[in-house]
Design an enzyme around this catalytic site. Structure first.
Site, PDB file in Angstrom:
ATOM      1  N   LYS A  14      76.414  -8.647  34.368  1.00  0.00           N
ATOM      2  CA  LYS A  14      75.834  -9.591  33.395  1.00  0.00           C
ATOM      3  C   LYS A  14      74.456  -9.132  32.972  1.00  0.00           C
ATOM      4  CE  LYS A  14      72.644 -11.439  36.356  1.00  0.00           C
ATOM      5  NZ  LYS A  14      71.218 -11.321  36.243  1.00  0.00           N
ATOM      6  N   GLY A 103      69.569  -6.094  39.074  1.00  0.00           N
ATOM      7  CA  GLY A 103      69.400  -7.272  38.231  1.00  0.00           C
ATOM      8  C   GLY A 103      70.583  -7.484  37.307  1.00  0.00           C
ATOM      9  N   MET A 104      71.747  -6.906  37.663  1.00  0.00           N
ATOM     10  CA  MET A 104      72.952  -7.085  36.848  1.00  0.00           C
ATOM     11  C   MET A 104      74.049  -7.813  37.616  1.00  0.00           C
ATOM     12  SD  MET A 104      73.131  -3.676  34.517  1.00  0.00           S
ATOM     13  CE  MET A 104      74.023  -4.552  33.232  1.00  0.00           C
ATOM     14  N   ALA A 109      79.117 -10.109  41.466  1.00  0.00           N
ATOM     15  CA  ALA A 109      80.385  -9.734  40.826  1.00  0.00           C
ATOM     16  C   ALA A 109      81.433  -9.425  41.891  1.00  0.00           C
ATOM     17  CB  ALA A 109      80.169  -8.522  39.922  1.00  0.00           C
ATOM     18  N   ASP A 141      74.466 -16.583  41.134  1.00  0.00           N
ATOM     19  CA  ASP A 141      75.055 -15.863  40.001  1.00  0.00           C
ATOM     20  C   ASP A 141      76.573 -15.691  40.142  1.00  0.00           C
ATOM     21  OD1 ASP A 141      72.573 -15.537  38.864  1.00  0.00           O
ATOM     22  OD2 ASP A 141      72.366 -13.420  39.390  1.00  0.00           O
TER      23      ASP A 141
HETATM   24  P1  ATP Z   1      71.158 -10.266  40.901  1.00  0.00           P
HETATM   25  O1  ATP Z   1      71.171  -9.761  39.498  1.00  0.00           O
HETATM   26  O2  ATP Z   1      72.262 -11.265  41.180  1.00  0.00           O
HETATM   27  O3  ATP Z   1      69.838 -10.717  41.383  1.00  0.00           O
HETATM   28  P2  ATP Z   1      71.167  -7.543  41.729  1.00  0.00           P
HETATM   29  O4  ATP Z   1      72.065  -6.937  40.701  1.00  0.00           O
HETATM   30  O5  ATP Z   1      69.703  -7.397  41.545  1.00  0.00           O
HETATM   31  O6  ATP Z   1      71.553  -9.063  41.860  1.00  0.00           O
HETATM   32  P3  ATP Z   1      72.885  -6.605  43.783  1.00  0.00           P
HETATM   33  O7  ATP Z   1      73.488  -5.343  43.227  1.00  0.00           O
HETATM   34  O8  ATP Z   1      73.729  -7.796  43.814  1.00  0.00           O
HETATM   35  O9  ATP Z   1      71.500  -6.936  43.104  1.00  0.00           O
HETATM   36  O10 ATP Z   1      72.363  -6.202  45.236  1.00  0.00           O
HETATM   37  C1  ATP Z   1      71.349  -6.897  45.926  1.00  0.00           C
HETATM   38  C2  ATP Z   1      71.475  -6.563  47.410  1.00  0.00           C
HETATM   39  O11 ATP Z   1      72.627  -7.235  47.905  1.00  0.00           O
HETATM   40  C3  ATP Z   1      71.731  -5.090  47.699  1.00  0.00           C
HETATM   41  O12 ATP Z   1      70.537  -4.420  47.927  1.00  0.00           O
HETATM   42  C4  ATP Z   1      72.615  -5.111  48.922  1.00  0.00           C
HETATM   43  O13 ATP Z   1      71.853  -4.979  50.100  1.00  0.00           O
HETATM   44  C5  ATP Z   1      73.241  -6.492  48.944  1.00  0.00           C
HETATM   45  N1  ATP Z   1      74.696  -6.556  48.703  1.00  0.00           N
HETATM   46  C6  ATP Z   1      75.557  -7.349  49.327  1.00  0.00           C
HETATM   47  N2  ATP Z   1      76.807  -7.204  48.863  1.00  0.00           N
HETATM   48  C7  ATP Z   1      76.750  -6.276  47.904  1.00  0.00           C
HETATM   49  C8  ATP Z   1      77.728  -5.696  47.053  1.00  0.00           C
HETATM   50  N3  ATP Z   1      79.029  -6.016  47.123  1.00  0.00           N
HETATM   51  N4  ATP Z   1      77.312  -4.810  46.141  1.00  0.00           N
HETATM   52  C9  ATP Z   1      75.995  -4.479  46.061  1.00  0.00           C
HETATM   53  N5  ATP Z   1      75.048  -4.964  46.871  1.00  0.00           N
HETATM   54  C10 ATP Z   1      75.400  -5.873  47.785  1.00  0.00           C
END
Ligand code: ATP
Length: 302
Positions: A14, A103-104, A109, A141
């Protein structure tokens, strides 16, 4: 009894076209008015019957993904199994294409995808409303990752109202390393200390621009209240934003809590040009192009 066939669910990333952040609540969360757009950058989660809950992951960022019970996909399987009084006997494989900690909502997901994959594998047919409630338990999210499309999220972002959206073209610049979402909210609190924070809301102009499908109108209304905090923690993102704007992007913003940056462009041709310029600028690790909105978590045909 025959063993059920593996189930694969495809789930989008997203971008927040509006992320309005209110003051910190007593529970530490912030009220948000979050306009989400699902974009065509996908992870795939495959659920296969197994003796115990295990997780594997492949993809360019796979080494950054936890494979233990802290993985949101594993937590989703546990939460769903507990709800139905069964064992989470499943192997979850994540084919990861969404940038990690970017941040996606990549983790969110995978949580939504695992929930749908396990529900299908275990033949539970959990009602949609209940699946959305389980998603909200997993994270703010996660309900949107299940729902997809375009939606306004209020509360912590988890209370969703679908909104109309035309199709938009995007370029995403993936930064080196991640940014922790809680750390970005702490920086937001630090930067806004002592200043009055208005109630978060999505402007009618933005919702009208989104519905119109006119990228110029949307470009004029995009905004992310977390951007100053993300830039404060990662000042180098400013150069990335400038490089994309210099190459003709209509608007540039930090995606969610960053450090991925998002560039709204007029069409596919502009997307290729902006992506090439960003890669040449050496201000990011790599780029992806995508369109949105796109459907949420979807079971792929066997
Ligand atoms: P959001 O946009 O919801 O704030 P994000 O995109 O910044 O999230 P994510 O890729 O969801 O961040 O990852 C955040 C942290 O969550 C990672 O550093 C990791 O330690 C943990 N994590 C737990 N499950 C997962 C997964 N299935 N995929 C990626 N990271 C995960």
């Amino acid at each position: 009894m025959t063993t059920p066939s593996p189930v694969t669910v495809r789930v989008p990333a997203k971008v927040n076209v509006r992320l309005a952040v209110g003051a910190a609540r007593p529970d530490g969360f912030h009220d948000l008015a979050n306009v989400f757009l699902a974009v065509s950058l996908f992870d795939e989660v495959t659920a296969t019957p197994a003796d115990a809950l295990t997780v594997t992951c492949t993809g360019p960022d796979a080494d950054q993904v936890p494979l233990d019970r802290t993985n949101l996909a594993a937590r989703a399987a546990e939460v769903l199994a507990a709800r139905h009084g069964i064992e989470p006997a499943v192997h979850l494989h994540i084919a990861k294409n969404i940038p990690v900690a970017g941040g996606m909502a990549g983790g969110s997901a995978d949580g939504a995808a695992a929930l749908l994959a396990c529900d299908t594998l275990w033949g539970l047919a959990t009602p949609r409303e209940e699946l959305l409630a389980l998603c909200a338990e997993l994270g703010s999210d996660v309900p949107f990752s299940l729902a997809g499309g375009a939606a306004l999220g209020t509360g912590r972002g988890e209370l969703l109202t679908p909104v109309d959206a035309g199709t938009f073209h995007w370029v995403f610049a993936v930064a080196d390393g991640g940014l922790s979402t809680p750390a970005v909210f702490r920086e937001f609190d630090r930067l806004t200390e002592g200043t009055p924070i208005p109630e978060p809301e999505a402007s009618p102009d933005l919702l009208a621009a989104l519905a119109s499908g006119d990228p110029h109108a949307l470009a004029a209304t995009l905004a992310n209240d977390l951007q100053p905090a993300a830039l404060s923690l990662r000042p180098s993102l400013r150069a990335t934003l400038d490089a994309g704007l210099g190459a003709g992007a209509l608007a540039a913003l930090v995606s969610g809590s960053g450090p991925t940056t998002a560039f709204l462009v007029a069409d596919e041709e502009a997307a290729a040009k902006v992506a090439a310029a960003l890669e040449a600028s050496a201000t990011c690790r790599t780029t992806r192009t995508a369109t949105g909105p796109t459907p949420g978590a979807t079971v792929l045909p066997a």
